[in-house]
Design a protein around this motif. Structure first.
Motif, short mmCIF file in Angstrom:
data_model
loop_
_atom_site.label_atom_id
_atom_site.label_comp_id
_atom_site.label_asym_id
_atom_site.label_seq_id
_atom_site.Cartn_x
_atom_site.Cartn_y
_atom_site.Cartn_z
N ASN A 71 43.71 55.48 93.10
CA ASN A 71 44.57 56.49 92.51
C ASN A 71 45.91 55.83 92.19
O ASN A 71 46.56 55.29 93.09
CB ASN A 71 44.75 57.66 93.47
N THR A 72 46.33 55.87 90.94
CA THR A 72 47.57 55.20 90.54
C THR A 72 48.82 55.94 90.99
O THR A 72 49.90 55.38 90.95
CB THR A 72 47.62 55.01 89.00
N VAL A 73 48.66 57.20 91.40
CA VAL A 73 49.81 57.98 91.87
C VAL A 73 50.02 57.79 93.36
O VAL A 73 51.11 57.48 93.82
CB VAL A 73 49.63 59.48 91.53
N THR A 74 48.95 57.97 94.14
CA THR A 74 49.05 57.92 95.60
C THR A 74 48.79 56.53 96.17
O THR A 74 49.00 56.31 97.36
CB THR A 74 48.04 58.89 96.24
N MET A 75 48.29 55.61 95.34
CA MET A 75 47.92 54.25 95.75
C MET A 75 46.74 54.23 96.72
O MET A 75 46.46 53.22 97.35
CB MET A 75 49.12 53.51 96.37
N GLU A 76 46.01 55.33 96.82
CA GLU A 76 44.84 55.39 97.68
C GLU A 76 43.68 54.65 97.02
O GLU A 76 43.40 54.83 95.84
CB GLU A 76 44.44 56.85 97.92
N VAL A 77 43.01 53.82 97.80
CA VAL A 77 41.83 53.10 97.32
C VAL A 77 40.61 53.86 97.80
O VAL A 77 40.41 54.04 99.00
CB VAL A 77 41.81 51.65 97.83
N TYR A 78 39.78 54.30 96.86
CA TYR A 78 38.57 55.06 97.20
C TYR A 78 37.43 54.14 97.59
O TYR A 78 36.50 54.56 98.27
CB TYR A 78 38.15 55.95 96.03
N GLY A 79 37.47 52.91 97.15
CA GLY A 79 36.44 51.96 97.51
C GLY A 79 36.37 50.80 96.53
O GLY A 79 36.94 50.86 95.44
N THR A 80 35.68 49.76 96.95
CA THR A 80 35.46 48.59 96.10
C THR A 80 33.95 48.35 96.01
O THR A 80 33.20 48.74 96.91
CB THR A 80 36.15 47.34 96.66
N TYR A 81 33.53 47.71 94.93
CA TYR A 81 32.10 47.49 94.74
C TYR A 81 31.89 46.30 93.81
O TYR A 81 32.82 45.80 93.18
CB TYR A 81 31.41 48.75 94.20
N SER A 82 30.66 45.86 93.75
CA SER A 82 30.30 44.66 93.00
C SER A 82 30.62 44.77 91.51
O SER A 82 30.44 45.82 90.90
CB SER A 82 28.79 44.40 93.17
#
Length: 109
Positions: A71-82
């Motif tokens: 999220n570019t507003v909250t800087m929350e990362v929802y996850g990373t993937y291949s």
């Protein structure tokens, strides 16, 4: 500061350990593409306020590319993937939908 998990080597690190690579899941056009298609590929990027899917490289680690949903507003990362996937995993889509009701993502191809 962003904290990212590299899905390739498993290292968790600050964003300074990684290099951003722009928007993820872009449709690339081959040699037979029109000028308009090539123009759109180069210059017509999404820059949303909110959820964004991005490319990242583990520059100070394994050196591999991966994708991240954040999220570019909250800087929350929802996850990373291949980086070899054509769309975000369902678990990441579900996590985004739970945090941002009504958000919809485009069709990936």
């Amino acid at each position: 500061m962003l904290i990212l998990d590299c899905p390739c080597c498993g290292v968790r690190g600050e964003e300074t350990e990684f290099a951003a690579g722009g928007e993820a899941h872009l449709k690339r056009f081959g040699p037979g593409s029109t000028d308009d298609q090539f123009h759109d590929y180069l210059f017509m990027k999404e820059n949303p306020k909110g959820v964004h899917l991005e490319r990242w490289r583990h520059a100070n680690g394994c050196g591999k590319w991966f994708l991240a949903a954040r999220n570019t507003v909250t800087m929350e990362v929802y996850g990373t993937y291949s980086a070899q996937t054509t769309e975000p995993p369902q678990e990441i889509k579900d996590k985004i939908s739970a945090k941002v009701p009504g958000w919809s993502w485009r069709e990936f191809s």
